[in-house]
Design a protein around this motif. Structure first.
Motif, mmCIF file in Angstrom:
data_model
loop_
_atom_site.group_PDB
_atom_site.id
_atom_site.type_symbol
_atom_site.label_atom_id
_atom_site.label_comp_id
_atom_site.label_asym_id
_atom_site.label_seq_id
_atom_site.Cartn_x
_atom_site.Cartn_y
_atom_site.Cartn_z
ATOM 1 N N GLY A 102 53.075 33.710 34.229
ATOM 2 C CA GLY A 102 53.830 34.544 33.301
ATOM 3 C C GLY A 102 53.723 36.013 33.671
ATOM 4 N N VAL A 103 54.239 36.868 32.790
ATOM 5 C CA VAL A 103 54.219 38.315 33.020
ATOM 6 C C VAL A 103 53.015 38.890 32.275
ATOM 7 N N LEU A 104 52.128 39.544 33.018
ATOM 8 C CA LEU A 104 50.833 39.973 32.479
ATOM 9 C C LEU A 104 50.755 41.507 32.433
ATOM 10 N N PRO A 105 50.859 42.104 31.246
ATOM 11 C CA PRO A 105 50.670 43.557 31.140
ATOM 12 C C PRO A 105 49.206 43.910 31.368
ATOM 13 N N ALA A 106 48.964 45.025 32.025
ATOM 14 C CA ALA A 106 47.584 45.451 32.303
ATOM 15 C C ALA A 106 47.439 46.917 31.928
ATOM 16 N N SER A 107 46.179 47.356 31.814
ATOM 17 C CA SER A 107 45.939 48.782 31.580
ATOM 18 C C SER A 107 44.616 49.175 32.223
ATOM 19 N N ILE A 108 44.611 50.381 32.816
ATOM 20 C CA ILE A 108 43.394 50.909 33.447
ATOM 21 C C ILE A 108 42.899 52.054 32.586
ATOM 22 N N ALA A 109 41.707 51.920 32.039
ATOM 23 C CA ALA A 109 41.151 52.948 31.151
ATOM 24 C C ALA A 109 40.617 54.115 31.983
ATOM 25 N N GLU A 110 40.360 55.222 31.297
ATOM 26 C CA GLU A 110 39.818 56.421 31.981
ATOM 27 C C GLU A 110 38.492 56.103 32.681
ATOM 28 N N ASN A 111 37.744 55.142 32.122
ATOM 29 C CA ASN A 111 36.440 54.801 32.742
ATOM 30 C C ASN A 111 36.591 53.786 33.864
ATOM 31 N N GLY A 112 37.839 53.440 34.199
ATOM 32 C CA GLY A 112 38.077 52.532 35.329
ATOM 33 C C GLY A 112 38.118 51.064 34.951
ATOM 34 N N GLN A 113 37.700 50.732 33.743
ATOM 35 C CA GLN A 113 37.752 49.326 33.310
ATOM 36 C C GLN A 113 39.211 48.885 33.191
ATOM 37 N N VAL A 114 39.459 47.676 33.645
ATOM 38 C CA VAL A 114 40.824 47.146 33.683
ATOM 39 C C VAL A 114 40.958 46.027 32.653
ATOM 40 N N THR A 115 41.992 46.123 31.819
ATOM 41 C CA THR A 115 42.303 45.062 30.869
ATOM 42 C C THR A 115 43.592 44.381 31.294
ATOM 43 N N VAL A 116 43.569 43.043 31.365
ATOM 44 C CA VAL A 116 44.782 42.275 31.643
ATOM 45 C C VAL A 116 45.028 41.349 30.460
ATOM 46 N N ASP A 117 46.264 41.355 29.974
ATOM 47 C CA ASP A 117 46.674 40.385 28.955
ATOM 48 C C ASP A 117 47.022 39.096 29.703
ATOM 49 N N MET A 118 46.133 38.120 29.607
ATOM 50 C CA MET A 118 46.272 36.887 30.396
ATOM 51 C C MET A 118 47.232 35.893 29.738
#
Ligand SMILES: N[C@H](CCC[C@H](N)C(=O)O)C(=O)O
Length: 270
Positions: A102-118
Motif C-alpha cells: 500500500g501507500v505508506l506516509p512517513a515523517s522524519i522528526a527533528e531528532n532524526g527518528q522516522v515514523t512510517v504509517d504501516m
C-alpha cells in the motif's frame, strides 16, 4: 558499468538499496541472492529497489527482496531507511512510499527518528494467508501463536524465553503458511513493553524486524497482553509501535546510512 547503491540499516537490520528510477536494472532472483550474500556479494538482510511511483501522492515505489530471492510485500525497517533517504535527497520531511502493501506516509522528526504509517493489519485467515480457514488469534500450532499480516505474513509466539528460536526455520515452512511466514517470539514485560526476536522469512534471524514488531503489538493487544501502544525491544534496538484508533499501525525508530558505493551488476550471476 558501475551501479550506485546505498547501504543502510534500521536497528541492525541491513539493506542494499538500488535505484531504478532512472535506469532499469536486470535483477533476477539469482542476482539478488548473489548481491545479498555476505561473502560473495555486498551483503544484506534485504535488497531494496526504488522505482518511480505510480500511486497518487507517492514519491517512490519501493520493493523488498529477501536473500533467498523471494519478494516481500512489506519491510518496516527498510521503509524507514527509504523515507530517510528521500528526506536526504529532497529535504522533504514527509515522504510517501508506495509499496506492494500500500501507500505508506512517513515523517522524519527533528531528532532524526522516522515514523512510517504501516497501514492496517490484515487479520483474516485468507489475508495472512493461512492454508485453511482458522481463527488467526489462536493458530493450530504447538505454542498457540497468533497471526497477522502487515503486507507480509507474521506468526507471533508469546514466550517466557527464546528457546523456540531454533524452531523458526521449520515454523517458517509449516504447511499452515502457503506463502511461508515470519516467525516472531515475544516476551511480554509489561502492558507497554515487550522483548521480540524474529526468524524472518527468507532471511533467518535478524537483529530487528519492523513489520514483525508491528504484527507482535497487534497480536499482543488482540490477546489483551499489552496496550495498543508498546515499546518493542529487539536485539538491534528499540521501536515504538502504535496501533492507532484509525486501525493504522505507526512504527517509529531510527534509520542509518552506513555508506554509499558502486557495484558492477554484470559481475553477478543472473
Ligand atoms: N523477511 C520479510 C521481509 C523483511 C521484513 C523485515 N526486515 C522488516 O523490517 O519488516 C518477509 O519476507 O516478509
Amino acid at each position: 558499468m558501475l551501479t550506485s547503491f546505498h547501504k543502510m540499516h534500521g536497528l541492525g537490520n541491513d539493506f542494499v538499496i538500488l535505484d531504478e528510477r532512472t535506469a532499469h536494472l536486470s535483477l533476477t532472483p539469482v542476482r539478488i541472492a548473489a548481491l545479498a550474500h555476505r561473502k560473495r556479494g555486498i551483503g544484506c538482510d534485504q535488497l531494496v529497489t526504488l522505482r518511480p511511483a505510480c500511486a497518487e501522492g507517492a514519491d517512490v515505489f519501493v520493493r523488498f527482496f529477501n536473500p533467498d530471492g523471494s519478494e516481500a510485500g512489506a519491510c518496516g525497517n527498510a521503509s524507514r531507511c527509504v523515507a530517510d533517504l528521500m528526506w536526504r535527497e529532497s529535504g522533504n520531511r514527509t515522504p510517501v512510499l508506495q509499496t506492494r502493501a500500500g501507500v505508506l506516509p512517513a515523517s522524519i522528526a527533528e531528532n532524526g527518528q522516522v515514523t512510517v504509517d504501516m497501514g492496517e493489519p490484515k487479520l483474516e485467515w485468507q489475508n495472512v494467508p493461512l492454508a485453511h480457514a482458522h481463527d488467526t488469534l489462536h493458530l493450530p500450532l504447538p505454542g498457540d501463536p497468533a497471526a497477522a499480516s502487515m503486507g507480509n505474513p507474521h506468526a507471533t509466539f508469546f514466550v517466557s524465553d527464546f528457546d523456540m528460536l531454533n524452531q523458526g526455520h521449520a515454523l517458517e515452512h509449516d504447511a499452515l503458511f502457503p506463502e511461508r511466514a515470519n516467525i516472531g517470539f515475544a516476551k511480554i514485560e509489561s502492558p507497554t513493553r515487550m522483548r521480540l526476536k524474529v526468524h524472518e522469512r527468507g532471511a533467518g534471524v535478524t537483529e530487528a524486524c519492523g513489520s514483525g514488531a508491528c504484527a507482535a503489538v497487534v497480536n499482543a493487544a488482540r490477546r489483551g497482553l499489552t496496550e495498543r501502544t508498546c515499546t518493542v525491544e529487539l536485539d538491534g534496538g528499540t521501536l515504538h509501535i502504535e496501533w492507532a484508533a484509525n486501525n493504522h499501525v505507526l512504527m517509529t525508530g531510527s534509520a542509518t546510512l552506513a555508506f554509499e558505493g558502486t557495484v558492477v551488476l554484470a559481475d553477478y550471476p543472473s
